[in-house]
Design an enzyme around this catalytic site. Structure first.
Site, mmCIF file in Angstrom:
data_model
loop_
_atom_site.group_PDB
_atom_site.id
_atom_site.type_symbol
_atom_site.label_atom_id
_atom_site.label_comp_id
_atom_site.label_asym_id
_atom_site.label_seq_id
_atom_site.Cartn_x
_atom_site.Cartn_y
_atom_site.Cartn_z
ATOM 1 N N ALA A 1 -1.430 -9.035 0.482
ATOM 2 C CA ALA A 1 -1.943 -7.807 -0.135
ATOM 3 C C ALA A 1 -2.144 -6.745 0.935
ATOM 4 O O ALA A 1 -2.599 -7.051 2.046
ATOM 5 C CB ALA A 1 -3.261 -8.069 -0.862
ATOM 6 N N GLU A 2 -1.824 -5.494 0.585
ATOM 7 C CA GLU A 2 -1.898 -4.409 1.568
ATOM 8 C C GLU A 2 -3.307 -4.162 2.087
ATOM 9 O O GLU A 2 -3.487 -3.562 3.152
ATOM 10 C CB GLU A 2 -1.383 -3.092 0.963
ATOM 11 C CG GLU A 2 0.024 -3.127 0.440
ATOM 12 C CD GLU A 2 0.043 -3.337 -1.065
ATOM 13 O OE1 GLU A 2 0.406 -2.397 -1.781
ATOM 14 O OE2 GLU A 2 -0.336 -4.445 -1.505
ATOM 15 N N ASN A 3 -4.315 -4.554 1.320
ATOM 16 C CA ASN A 3 -5.689 -4.312 1.782
ATOM 17 C C ASN A 3 -6.137 -5.337 2.825
ATOM 18 O O ASN A 3 -7.259 -5.253 3.320
ATOM 19 C CB ASN A 3 -6.663 -4.285 0.603
ATOM 20 C CG ASN A 3 -6.671 -5.578 -0.193
ATOM 21 O OD1 ASN A 3 -5.637 -6.206 -0.362
ATOM 22 N ND2 ASN A 3 -7.819 -5.975 -0.694
#
Length: 221
Positions: free
Chosen positions: A49-51
């Site tokens: 996930a990009e976060n």
């Protein structure tokens, strides 16, 4: 037009078939976030996930959510054994270096040659492009899962995208509640149809021409 949870899960299950052991996989918000729920226990992958998570697991049971653990869309997730956290800069660095094997994204439109438009409808508020541009360009395989038509009944698979592009000629596979299309430089190939739809209904709801596989797969309920 809204989509029931059964259709959403069928699409997520079909997307999960593309995932192989040992892959790093990025999931967009919405239907893509259901994909981990449909992987067999034999398939060991790292969901990214990009976060800043690598190693996301299935959605938590109701009442067992961790308020500090969510995906890029803000929805609660779990962490698999061996998973890790990092800052967003490192997470995007993984994408830009081509470390993501598959990304599964939603979309507003896809053209017959795989152009992707999934970040804005002009005149509407939008939180931002997020990681879609990087993922579309750098992931080794780009899968789109989306409604076959928009809420007004217009096809979302079109000759040419009328909405601003996220990336051009990047989509490899399109999965809708009606059918599955493979994308190449020559255009679209209809390879699978979900029950209860048939070829005529897919043709009538698709906004461009496409070829039909000689060994088309019919996916039952």
């Amino acid at each position: 037009m809204g989509m029931g949870i059964d259709d959403r899960n069928r699409m997520a299950k079909r997307a999960a078939e593309e995932i192989q052991n040992g892959m790093v996989v990025n999931l967009g918000i919405g239907i893509p976030s259901l994909v981990p729920n449909h992987l067999s226990r034999e398939i060991q992958v790292m969901f990214h996930a990009e976060n800043g998570i690598t190693g996301m697991g299935p959605s938590p049971e109701k009442g067992k959510e961790d308020e500090n653990l969510c995906n890029a869309g803000g929805f609660p997730v779990t962490l698999m054994s061996g998973g890790s956290y990092c800052d967003s800069a490192v997470a995007f660095g993984m994408i830009r270096r081509g470390r993501v094997d598959i990304t599964v994204l939603g979309s507003l439109q896809v053209s017959q040659y795989g152009d992707l438009a999934n970040w804005i409808v002009p005149g509407k508020k939008v939180p931002g492009m997020g990681g879609a541009m990087e993922l579309a360009q750098k992931a080794k395989k780009v899968i789109v899962v989306m409604n076959h038509c928009d809420k007004n009944g217009y096809p979302k698979i079109v000759n040419t995208c009328s909405l601003p592009l996220t990336s051009s000629r990047c989509v490899d596979l399109i999965i809708t509640e009606m059918a599955v299309f493979k994308v190449s430089h020559e255009g679209l190939l209809l390879s699978e149809i979900f029950a209860p739809y048939n070829l005529d209904s897919v043709v009538s709801k698709t906004g461009c021409e496409f070829k039909v596989s000689e060994n088309i797969r019919n996916i039952p309920y």
